[in-house]
Scaffold this motif. Structure first.
Motif, PDB file in Angstrom:
ATOM      1  N   ASN A 169      13.731  13.643  -3.771  1.00 39.20           N
ATOM      2  CA  ASN A 169      14.799  14.598  -3.420  1.00 39.20           C
ATOM      3  C   ASN A 169      14.757  15.825  -4.308  1.00 39.20           C
ATOM      4  OD1 ASN A 169      15.980  13.330  -1.313  1.00 39.20           O
ATOM      5  ND2 ASN A 169      17.897  12.810  -2.342  1.00 39.20           N
ATOM      6  N   ALA A 170      14.552  15.606  -5.626  1.00 39.24           N
ATOM      7  CA  ALA A 170      14.641  16.687  -6.600  1.00 39.24           C
ATOM      8  C   ALA A 170      13.429  17.618  -6.540  1.00 39.24           C
ATOM      9  CB  ALA A 170      14.798  16.108  -8.003  1.00 39.24           C
ATOM     10  N   ASN A 171      12.272  17.092  -6.212  1.00 43.89           N
ATOM     11  CA  ASN A 171      11.051  17.898  -6.231  1.00 43.89           C
ATOM     12  C   ASN A 171      10.220  17.567  -5.003  1.00 43.89           C
ATOM     13  OD1 ASN A 171       8.785  19.362  -6.849  1.00 43.89           O
ATOM     14  ND2 ASN A 171       8.492  18.533  -8.911  1.00 43.89           N
ATOM     15  N   VAL A 172      10.675  18.069  -3.846  1.00 41.65           N
ATOM     16  CA  VAL A 172      10.035  17.716  -2.559  1.00 41.65           C
ATOM     17  C   VAL A 172       8.558  18.083  -2.567  1.00 41.65           C
ATOM     18  CG1 VAL A 172       9.992  18.235  -0.103  1.00 41.65           C
ATOM     19  CG2 VAL A 172      12.183  17.914  -1.269  1.00 41.65           C
ATOM     20  N   TYR A 173       8.264  19.334  -2.966  1.00 43.35           N
ATOM     21  CA  TYR A 173       6.869  19.799  -2.861  1.00 43.35           C
ATOM     22  C   TYR A 173       5.957  19.119  -3.876  1.00 43.35           C
ATOM     23  CZ  TYR A 173       9.038  23.320   0.053  1.00 43.35           C
ATOM     24  OH  TYR A 173       9.741  23.955   1.036  1.00 43.35           O
ATOM     25  N   GLY A 174       6.525  18.670  -4.973  1.00 49.27           N
ATOM     26  CA  GLY A 174       5.720  17.958  -5.962  1.00 49.27           C
ATOM     27  C   GLY A 174       5.487  16.511  -5.569  1.00 49.27           C
ATOM     28  N   MET A 175       6.427  15.903  -4.892  1.00 46.90           N
ATOM     29  CA  MET A 175       6.361  14.467  -4.617  1.00 46.90           C
ATOM     30  C   MET A 175       5.630  14.114  -3.325  1.00 46.90           C
ATOM     31  SD  MET A 175       7.421  12.077  -6.617  1.00 46.90           S
ATOM     32  CE  MET A 175       7.921  10.751  -5.550  1.00 46.90           C
ATOM     33  N   VAL A 176       5.811  14.895  -2.252  1.00 49.93           N
ATOM     34  CA  VAL A 176       5.260  14.496  -0.951  1.00 49.93           C
ATOM     35  C   VAL A 176       3.751  14.211  -1.016  1.00 49.93           C
ATOM     36  CG1 VAL A 176       4.807  15.302   1.416  1.00 49.93           C
ATOM     37  CG2 VAL A 176       7.112  15.509   0.445  1.00 49.93           C
ATOM     38  N   PRO A 177       2.949  15.020  -1.767  1.00 53.62           N
ATOM     39  CA  PRO A 177       1.513  14.689  -1.854  1.00 53.62           C
ATOM     40  C   PRO A 177       1.246  13.300  -2.426  1.00 53.62           C
ATOM     41  CG  PRO A 177       1.900  16.941  -2.579  1.00 53.62           C
ATOM     42  CD  PRO A 177       3.234  16.329  -2.380  1.00 53.62           C
ATOM     43  N   PHE A 178       2.165  12.762  -3.225  1.00 54.98           N
ATOM     44  CA  PHE A 178       1.991  11.409  -3.780  1.00 54.98           C
ATOM     45  C   PHE A 178       2.466  10.317  -2.826  1.00 54.98           C
ATOM     46  CE2 PHE A 178       2.224  13.951  -7.697  1.00 54.98           C
ATOM     47  CZ  PHE A 178       1.172  13.425  -8.437  1.00 54.98           C
ATOM     48  N   LEU A 179       3.230  10.691  -1.795  1.00 59.08           N
ATOM     49  CA  LEU A 179       3.932   9.662  -1.023  1.00 59.08           C
ATOM     50  C   LEU A 179       3.010   8.761  -0.228  1.00 59.08           C
ATOM     51  CD1 LEU A 179       7.199  11.421   0.247  1.00 59.08           C
ATOM     52  CD2 LEU A 179       6.913   9.741  -1.571  1.00 59.08           C
ATOM     53  N   ASN A 180       1.889   9.313   0.258  1.00 57.61           N
ATOM     54  CA  ASN A 180       1.001   8.460   1.051  1.00 57.61           C
ATOM     55  C   ASN A 180       0.498   7.302   0.203  1.00 57.61           C
ATOM     56  OD1 ASN A 180       0.036   7.998   3.554  1.00 57.61           O
ATOM     57  ND2 ASN A 180      -1.762   9.313   3.414  1.00 57.61           N
ATOM     58  N   ALA A 181       0.088   7.645  -1.039  1.00 55.68           N
ATOM     59  CA  ALA A 181      -0.397   6.606  -1.951  1.00 55.68           C
ATOM     60  C   ALA A 181       0.732   5.655  -2.339  1.00 55.68           C
ATOM     61  CB  ALA A 181      -0.988   7.261  -3.196  1.00 55.68           C
ATOM     62  N   ILE A 182       1.898   6.241  -2.610  1.00 54.45           N
ATOM     63  CA  ILE A 182       3.048   5.407  -3.002  1.00 54.45           C
ATOM     64  C   ILE A 182       3.387   4.436  -1.881  1.00 54.45           C
ATOM     65  CG2 ILE A 182       5.538   5.468  -3.491  1.00 54.45           C
ATOM     66  CD1 ILE A 182       5.008   8.134  -4.962  1.00 54.45           C
ATOM     67  N   LEU A 183       3.388   4.950  -0.631  1.00 58.90           N
ATOM     68  CA  LEU A 183       3.721   4.086   0.508  1.00 58.90           C
ATOM     69  C   LEU A 183       2.672   2.980   0.651  1.00 58.90           C
ATOM     70  CD1 LEU A 183       4.894   6.762   3.102  1.00 58.90           C
ATOM     71  CD2 LEU A 183       6.286   4.910   2.153  1.00 58.90           C
ATOM     72  N   GLY A 184       1.433   3.380   0.420  1.00 54.14           N
ATOM     73  CA  GLY A 184       0.371   2.374   0.508  1.00 54.14           C
ATOM     74  C   GLY A 184       0.585   1.254  -0.501  1.00 54.14           C
ATOM     75  N   THR A 185       0.970   1.602  -1.715  1.00 57.55           N
ATOM     76  CA  THR A 185       1.225   0.580  -2.736  1.00 57.55           C
ATOM     77  C   THR A 185       2.511  -0.189  -2.436  1.00 57.55           C
ATOM     78  OG1 THR A 185       0.203   2.068  -4.346  1.00 57.55           O
ATOM     79  CG2 THR A 185       1.476   0.213  -5.221  1.00 57.55           C
ATOM     80  N   MET A 186       3.498   0.515  -1.886  1.00 56.85           N
ATOM     81  CA  MET A 186       4.821  -0.082  -1.697  1.00 56.85           C
ATOM     82  C   MET A 186       4.857  -1.110  -0.576  1.00 56.85           C
ATOM     83  SD  MET A 186       8.398   1.777  -0.674  1.00 56.85           S
ATOM     84  CE  MET A 186       8.587   2.738  -2.143  1.00 56.85           C
ATOM     85  N   GLN A 242       2.575  -1.257  -9.861  1.00 54.76           N
ATOM     86  CA  GLN A 242       1.231  -1.760  -9.608  1.00 54.76           C
ATOM     87  C   GLN A 242       1.196  -2.645  -8.359  1.00 54.76           C
ATOM     88  OE1 GLN A 242      -1.532  -0.934 -11.344  1.00 54.76           O
ATOM     89  NE2 GLN A 242      -0.253   0.477 -12.541  1.00 54.76           N
ATOM     90  N   PRO A 243       0.122  -2.550  -7.622  1.00 52.72           N
ATOM     91  CA  PRO A 243      -0.016  -3.399  -6.416  1.00 52.72           C
ATOM     92  C   PRO A 243       0.125  -4.867  -6.797  1.00 52.72           C
ATOM     93  CG  PRO A 243      -1.739  -1.731  -6.490  1.00 52.72           C
ATOM     94  CD  PRO A 243      -1.058  -1.673  -7.812  1.00 52.72           C
ATOM     95  N   GLY A 244       0.805  -5.576  -5.911  1.00 54.16           N
ATOM     96  CA  GLY A 244       0.903  -7.028  -6.105  1.00 54.16           C
ATOM     97  C   GLY A 244       2.024  -7.451  -7.018  1.00 54.16           C
TER      98      GLY A 244
END
Length: 1647
Positions: free
Chosen positions: A152-169, A134-136
């Motif tokens: 690493n294990a599921n590149v095509y499944g994970m990359v679409p989530f990465l922008n949001a994950i990076l934003g939170t991270m 969670q943010p914060g």
């Protein structure tokens, strides 16, 4: 199966998941996984519940269960229900984050579950993880780690989530204060960046092809700032490396302007990490990514970082690379990759940097620079093209480096340069020279030594590398041909390149042949233009010297000759045709030879002949004169290789023979004598040989030059001449002498040798008139003191050798002169005395010089000259010479090397020995020729006589050979003036006749020659004419052929024949002398000669010993004494033969004496006994006496051990023991066979009973001989019995007993019965016809008072019943009656053996079983109920016997007893005694045929079936065999065709059984054919869960497991699952790991 059972089992398995045994752990996991695969939801739920209920479970236990969940998910995820997936995600998430502390094993296992689920359910996983991301709020460490691993294990499944994950991270990064959190964020960013790059690189496969790099640029850039500006400065090295790795991956996703802005800060920061971390691979990898990204976006500021970048990268490539350590090798490659990337953008800067670094003298730095240069030459060849001259100039400095590691890198660079055209440029020849220099390296280590450091570059490895490089440059880089040809010739004649000769020659041969075959003009060498090349004459000299020592310098001989042939037209136009004919055979000879097999002398003569033929063929005097001059100038090249230099002197001598310009000859001789290093013996010899060869064509000029040189300033002790000769050999002079005295003596030695060689080589017709005035006078003048009239001081070995050599050569010439004219040599004796002084000064045990040979040859030539020698002078001459030669070691002996001497070659030593012995023979004949009488012969022989019986083969051979030669010479020159006796004939024959069978083959025929000659000399003295032929004496000649065969019988016959001839020709008055000498011969140093002495002695005594009867007592005494020191068996036997002749006349006395000898018998007594066996009549009388005495005498007496302890010991009585010993020895004589066969039954019975009474009996003590080892009483009887069997030719019996090791068994109390059984078995099988008489003789012994004898006979009879021969020979009734009588015997052992015998009838005579059915069954039944049976041995025998008997009994005789017997034996099935268990199972099997068709019996079989099945894994292999047998024969009674077939197909004693597969298949048939008995079976099996044997407990677990695995669900109700479950859970806690593992495996079938 009820749910509760599966749950109970799963629960038990979960409890056992951390068993202390790893194999059990593994099996538990497999079983849980097996259950999980069958019922994934159920087992996952159990695992989940287990973890929830056991909140305080040990971490290791939790980890195992979590890992199991992961495995089930991975292989059955599609079978798991969605609700279960959701709950597993929740569980794993909770397990992973329950502890805020990081517990890696636990949390990693939970994380792995989420990653496994994420491969199929990414959305659900992300929902769960993002709820804790969670943010914060700073997330849990493993939340971030799981995201990283998912990417690493599921590149095509994970990359679409990465922008949001990076934003939170991103906001979280600044919140991370702990290093571990920073590390996991950095790692995640690295993985995210790599996944994004992979996604972008494969957009065609991606679910969302619209994704672009700039989608992530902003977030990546923000993260980059935090990682770079803050985290990269961390003190924790692991974190720094991970941050660096992340930064490298992130560079490719950053915006170009952002990257350009950061490069000036990023690169220095990266480079600084090298100093802070030990692991450099990740830094170099990231740096490479930064450089690559910078170059790809066209960075302008990268050049500003170049200097620091290059220095740091250079440091990396200079670091040592351990190719066994993968990271260091990868780091090296990454650093080189960086250089390649930079070279493409900044070529000038990079080349300049590398070349400047080459100037650094540091080994590591220079090697690194060379590695970079080589990499750039190969990877960026086009860029390097314009910089060739600069690179070529810069490589010179590292070429001068002394380090082999640097040299190795330089060679690699040169190889790369050669392929890119550098070597053709000006200065390229220096690179070639560098390669050649290192081809010439000498070994770093001696043979067998190893480098101390594994990374060390030895001279050997560098040299091999350069050899290969030179070969590759010659054969693969075509444009180098004109660079290498003919310039490589320069290196051939330079001594510093000697070790490179072989690779140089091979390259030049390749190049020359190509040019010659292609008819290239450049093949013809213009030596006038090529000023640096050696002349043709020097080349020819060098290559021929190489060829003279073909195996030196890495076998350079054959390549040198091959090159000489290639160069033929370049050496001289006239040489080609001759050399094409002459050189190939020389090369072939070398190729067929080795350094050891090549005859060096013959080889050098071939080369000198080749040289002489070549010079004659060239027919060019000017060229030949130039060859002589250049070869002379070239001599100094070989100052450190004197053998080669010596050959070159001979080369020059042969050349001067062909030189017709006398001034040139004179000049070259002067130069040779002036420049020679006279201090060295090899060089002196070489100079002399060269000058001697020259004298063959130029005698006058050679003598004149030697005389002139002898008068020159060289002999005025002026140091000026010897300025170059400062190597005096002072080992034979005192230190007070002036140094130049020594040097002058060495020059004189050379001249003396020269005169000798001139005499040897000069034309015979010219030399005779020169010897006295020109040669002897000059030698006398040059020798340091006068030879004649004054004693010669021999302190200088060089002068002495030179003098003796020359005198020897000249003496030969003088002798030839004397043959043609009279000559009175007034100072002969003085010269002989001087020569003898030389021999006396020689070491007695060493032959290194030809002093002896030369002196004796000279003396042999001097002895015949007048005046004649005096008696004392002759004695001294012979004594000194004979002893000096005979005492030498054999020619094969290699003396130790000393400082002064070098070890001779074998061929050289062989020739030296041969010449020395021939010279001695010549001398002996010269002396004998002066007095050819018996006394004159004795004068010579007395010096040889002591050597005839030497312990050394070579000394005896020399003595006998010398004797044969002088006797032949004596007879050939014999003139008999009066009828006289040859008074020393007996003594000579006594000394020489034993040598006819000498072990050294060459001695034997020589000795026969001696005797032949002696007897003919005797005949001559008796008045027979010179041409008289004596048939008897002539018969000795064929004996020589017989004596070539060393076989004893051949030697016996030859010696016997020899003796007959001697006996016929020997006068009676010399008989005593001869016999006395032969007695001495019995203890000759050589056993073969001892044999000969004994044979000759016995033959003589038989033919002429009738008159020596009064000496018999003394002869026996002598023989007794001799026997103590004679070790040779045949000689002892021959001596005993003499005793036998006496014993045949005095039998009673001899026997009484032998029986009363102290025990144990000494070897003399034993041999006497054995000798008595040679006469059948004597032997028969003795054996009958012994049998009678052994029957009536007490075998032993009981003696108290001590007064205090009580108890008794059996001690053998002396007379029976001595008679047994004597009988044994007598039977050893092969001639006793006839007697042994005729008395065999009585002897066999007597010895068998004696053996029984001897087991466990001690020998009587002999107070007079306490040191002698005590006699093994039973062993003596056993040995006698064994010998008796051999004498009776019962070979098969013997073979069988030896194979069964029966003799060892029969002697010892514990194994005696087994041994007797083996004896009876062997006799039954292989000696049946002899048994009736033996049984008749043995029967009375069954009633003996000695229990031991009764046991032996009962055991023997018991085994006889085991064989059909008892019936065939009609012995059955006698044996059976005896066995039944023994049933009531007081001895337990006898009763046991009687029961065994009764049972054996079933094997031996099954057809008789029913005849004795009643008695047999009664005896066996009572045996099974025996009370007085402490070891259950009678019970065991009764069961075994009954088992055998049942096979043949009629049903009517047994029918009523079947169930009774079955019930009696059932308790024994689980007996702890292996043998009883085994016997009871066999018996049960044999009962089966009597119960077939009986329902009661079938029930009994099913009652014990489980027991039999489980004992198939019994620890005792015999029990396993019994089970297989019983189940196979009971199979038809079981009531199932399938099971019957299975038992009969798989249960064979000799076949291995795969128990698991067998039980698995069996349970299927049991379920199918006996569903009603399943309850009984499983209850029976569970009872074995408590068996004493872990193997059986494990088998029971397997049985239950397979039963459950194969049972249809509807039949589960037949089983008491509660009992099974409880039992398996108990077994899961068994102390034995195998049982636990099998229990766990069984639990895997609960599904």
């Amino acid at each position: 199966m009820e749910e509760t059972d599966v749950e109970q089992v799963t629960l038990a398995l979960l409890d056992a998941a951390t068993d202390k045994d790893l194999e059990v752990q593994e099996q538990v996991r497999k079983s849980i996984l097996t259950l999980g695969k069958q019922q994934p939801d159920k087992v996952l739920a159990m695992c989940q519940d287990y973890l929830l209920k056991h909140a305080k479970l040990m971490v290791t236990h939790r980890v195992v269960i979590l890992q199991t969940i992961e495995l089930i998910i991975e292989c059955r995820i599609e079978k798991v229900s969605y609700p279960r997936i959701k709950s597993i995600i929740s569980l794993a998430s909770d397990e992973m984050t329950r502890s805020k502390e990081v517990i890696p094993d636990w949390q990693q296992a939970a994380s792995n579950i989420l990653v496994a689920v994420g491969n199929k359910h990414i959305n659900e996983i992300m929902e769960e993880i993002l709820s804790k991301f969670q943010p914060g709020l700073l997330p849990h460490f493993f939340i971030v780690q799981t995201l990283a691993n998912l990417s690493n294990a599921n590149v095509y499944g994970m990359v679409p989530f990465l922008n949001a994950i990076l934003g939170t991270m991103l906001p979280m990064l600044s919140m991370a204060k702990q290093d571990n959190m920073k590390w996991v964020f950095s790692s995640a960013l690295c993985h995210f960046s790599e996944s994004i790059q992979e996604y972008l690189a494969n957009l065609d496969k991606a679910p969302d092809p619209t994704v672009r790099k700039d989608t992530f640029s902003s977030e990546i850039s923000t993260a980059f700032d935090i990682l770079f500006n803050s985290w990269l400065q961390s003190r924790e090295s692991k974190l720094r490396l991970t941050v660096a790795e992340a930064l490298g991956s992130m560079c490719h996703l950053m915006a170009s302007d952002k990257l350009e802005e950061n490069i000036p800060k990023l690169i220095p920061a990266m480079l600084s990490l090298y100093k802070k971390n030990n692991e450099h691979y990740i830094i170099s990898k990231s740096l490479c990514q930064v450089i690559d990204a910078s170059i790809n976006m066209g960075s302008r500021v990268l050049e500003t970082q170049l200097d620091s970048l290059l220095n740091a990268l250079h440091h990396q490539v200079s670091a040592p690379v351990d190719y066994n350590n993968l990271p260091t090798a990868k780091n090296h490659n990454e650093a080189l990759r960086c250089f390649s990337l930079l070279a493409n953008s900044f070529p000038d800067r990079l080349v300049l940097f590398v070349l400047q670094k080459l100037e650094n003298g540091n080994e590591r730095s220079r090697a690194g620079s060379l590695g970079v240069l080589r990499h750039l030459l190969n990877s960026t060849a086009s860029i390097m093209e314009s910089r060739k001259l600069l690179i070529l100039a810069s490589i010179r400095q590292p070429m001068a480096d002394h380090s082999n590691k640097v040299k190795k890198r330089v060679v690699q660079v040169i190889s790369a340069m050669a392929h890119h055209g550098y070597l053709e440029l000006e200065g390229g020849e220096l690179l070639v020279r560098f390669i050649v220099q290192n081809c010439a390296l000498h070994d770093t280590y001696q043979r067998g030594e190893k480098p101390s450091e594994p990374e060390e570059v030895t001279n050997e490895s560098l040299r091999k590398m350069c050899d290969n490089t030179l070969h590759l440059l010659t054969t693969t880089v075509g444009r180098l041909a004109d660079v290498l040809w003919p310039k490589l010739l320069y290196y051939l004649t330079q001594s510093q390149y000697s070790n490179a000769t072989t690779p140089l020659c091979k390259s030049l041969i390749d190049l020359g042949n190509k040019k010659k075959n292609n008819q290239e003009p450049s093949f013809k060498i213009d030596f006038a233009q090529e000023v640096n090349l050696p002349s043709p004459q020097t080349l020819m000299a060098r290559l021929l010297v190489n060829a003279a020592f073909p195996f030196n310098h890495r076998n350079h001989g054959a390549p040198s000759l091959s090159l000489l042939q290639v160069l033929s037209v370049n050496v001289h136009p006239n040489a080609e045709i001759l050399w094409e004919k002459e050189i190939p055979p020389l090369i072939s000879l070398l190729e067929e030879s080795t350094a050891e097999s090549l005859n060096k002398k013959i080889w050098i003569e071939k080369l000198l002949k080749f040289l002489s033929k070549t010079l004659a063929t060239l027919d060019d005097d000017k060229w030949v004169c130039q060859l002589a001059a250049e070869a002379t100038r070239y001599l100094s090249t070989y100052n450190n290789a004197l053998e080669e230099k010596s050959f070159l002197y001979r080369f020059i001598g042969v050349t001067l023979q062909q030189c017709f310009n006398k001034e040139v000859v004179k000049k070259q001789l002067q130069e040779i004598l002036l420049a020679a290093r006279h201090n060295d013996a090899i060089e002196r010899e070489g100079v002399a040989m060269g000058i001697g060869l020259c004298a063959n064509s130029h005698l006058e000029g050679t003598l004149a030059k030697l005389d002139e040189f002898g008068k020159s300033d060289a002999f005025k002790k002026s140091p000026s001449i010897f300025n170059l000769l400062k190597l005096p050999d002072v080992s034979f002079v005192s230190f007070s002498e002036d140094r130049n005295d020594v040097e002058v003596e060495k020059v004189k030695s050379t001249l003396i040798l020269c005169y000798g060689q001139v005499a040897l080589n000069a034309p015979p017709e010219k030399i005779l008139n020169r010897i006295d005035q020109d040669i002897l006078r000059c030698i006398s003048k040059h020798f340091s003191t006068k030879v004649l009239g004054i004693k010669v001081e021999t302190k200088d070995l060089t002068m002495k050798l030179s003098l003796i050599q020359s005198v020897g050569l000249i003496a030969k010439a003088i002798r030839e002169c004397v043959k043609k004219q009279g000559y009175f040599f007034s100072r002969k004796q003085e010269l002989i005395t001087v020569m003898l002084d030389f021999i006396k000064a020689e070491p007695a045990d060493l032959l290194r010089t030809p002093v002896r040979h030369l002196v004796m040859t000279a003396c042999a030539n001097l002895v015949p000259l007048d005046p004649a020698m005096g008696e004392n002078d002759t004695f001294d001459l012979l004594k000194v010479c004979v002893n000096s030669v005979f005492s030498l070691p054999p020619e094969t002996h290699t003396p130790e090397k000393t400082k002064e001497e070098e070890i001779m070659e074998p061929e050289q030593r062989k020739a030296l020995y041969r010449n020395t012995l021939a010279a001695l023979q010549q001398l002996l004949e010269s002396v004998l020729a002066k007095d050819p009488t018996p006394d004159g012969l004795q004068t010579v022989f007395k010096h040889i006589e002591p050597w005839l019986s030497s312990g050394q083969d070579h000394e005896r051979q020399r003595a006998v050979t010398a004797t044969a030669n002088i006797l032949t010479y004596y007879m050939d020159n014999l003139t008999v003036k009066n009828m006289v006796s040859f008074h020393n004939l007996g003594a000579l024959l006594g000394r020489l006749s034993p040598r006819c069978s000498d072990p050294h083959p060459p001695v034997r025929p020589a000795a026969v020659d001696c005797i032949y000659t002696l007897l003919y000399i005797q005949l001559r003295y008796e008045g027979f004419s010179l041409d008289h032929k004596d048939e008897a004496v002539d018969s000795l000649i064929p004996l020589k052929d017989q004596l070539e065969n060393p076989d004893h019988s051949a030697l016996y016959k030859a010696c016997s024949d020899l003796t007959k001839v001697m006996s016929k020709r020997l006068p009676q008055q010399q008989m005593t002398t001869l016999v006395f000498m032969l007695f001495e011969g019995l203890v000759d140093s050589q056993t073969n000669c001892c044999r000969a002495s004994s044979v000759i002695l016995n033959t003589l005594l038989k033919s002429r010993g009738g008159g020596l009867q009064e000496l018999v007592p003394e002869m026996l005494e002598v023989l007794h004494v001799r026997l103590q020191s004679i070790t040779e068996e045949q000689v002892r036997v021959a001596a005993c033969q003499t005793v036998l002749i006496l014993a045949s006349q005095h039998l009673q006395t001899v026997v009484n004496t032998l029986v009363n000898q102290p025990l144990p018998f000494d070897s003399w007594t034993c041999e006497m006994w054995m000798a008595l066996g040679a006469d059948p009549i004597v032997a028969n009388e003795i054996i009958e006496i012994v049998i009678e005495k052994l029957t009536i005498l007490a075998p032993y007496v009981d003696k108290k051990e001590s007064m205090i302890r009580g108890g008794t010991t059996k001690v053998a009585t002396s007379q029976p023991l001595a008679m047994t010993c004597g009988l044994k020895e007598l039977l050893l004589n092969g001639h006793s066979q006839e007697v042994a066969v005729s008395l065999f039954p009585q002897l066999f019975s007597c010895l068998t009973v004696r053996l029984g009474a001897s087991v466990g009996v001690s020998a009587p003590k002999d107070n007079n001989n306490k040191q002698a080892a005590p006699t093994h009483v039973a062993g003596v009887a056993a040995d006698a019995l064994r010998i008796l069997l051999a004498r009776a030719q019962l070979d098969e019996v013997m073979k069988r007993l030896d194979e069964d090791k029966a003799w060892e068994a029969i002697k010892e109390p514990n194994t005696h019965i087994a041994g007797v059984t083996l004896l009876a078995r062997a006799m039954s099988k292989h000696a049946g016809p002899r048994l009736p008489a033996i049984v008749e003789c043995l029967c009375p012994s069954l009633n003996n008072i000695y229990e031991s004898q009764r046991i032996t006979v009962t055991a023997f009879f018991s085994e006889l019943l085991n064989h059909h021969v008892a019936t065939e020979l009609m012995l059955i009734d006698v044996l059976m009656n005896n066995m039944m009588e023994r049933i009531s015997e007081p001895s337990c052992t006898v009763r046991m053996l009687a029961v065994r015998g009764l049972g054996n009838i079933a094997v031996g005579s099954p057809e008789k079983v029913n005849k004795y059915a009643k008695e047999l069954l009664a005896a066996m039944s009572s045996g099974m109920e025996e009370k007085d049976d402490p070891g259950k041995l009678i019970t065991l025998e009764a069961m075994s016997g009954l088992s055998k008997v049942l096979l043949y009994l009629d049903k009517k005789n047994v029918h009523l007893l079947v169930v009774y017997i079955f019930m009696r034996i059932k308790p024994f099935l689980e007996s702890e005694n292996d043998e009883i268990r085994c016997a009871s199972i066999y018996l049960m099997g044999n009962l089966s045929k009597f119960g077939s068709g009986e329902p009661v019996f079938k029930d009994q079989i099913h009652n014990v079936l489980v027991s039999l099945l489980l004992h198939l894994v019994d620890p005792n292999p015999q029990v396993v065999k019994a089970c297989k047998y019983a189940m196979r024969v009971c199979a038809p009674v079981v009531g199932s065709e399938q099971i019957t077939t299975m038992f009969q197909n798989h249960l064979h004693e000799d076949k291995s059984l795969h128990y698991g597969e067998f039980i698995n298949d069996l349970t299927k048939y049991l379920i199918q054919d006996f569903p009603g008995m399943l309850n009984f079976y499983h209850i029976s099996v569970t009872q074995f869960f408590k068996s004493n044997w872990p193997e059986v407990r494990a088998g029971a677990a397997m049985f239950i497991g397979f039963l459950l695995g194969n049972l249809p669900e509807e039949q589960l109700s037949h089983l008491n699952m509660g009992t099974i479950t409880k039992g398996l859970v108990m077994l899961l806690q068994d102390p034995d790991p195998v049982v636990r593992a099998k229990a766990a495996e069984a639990m895997g079938h609960f599904h």
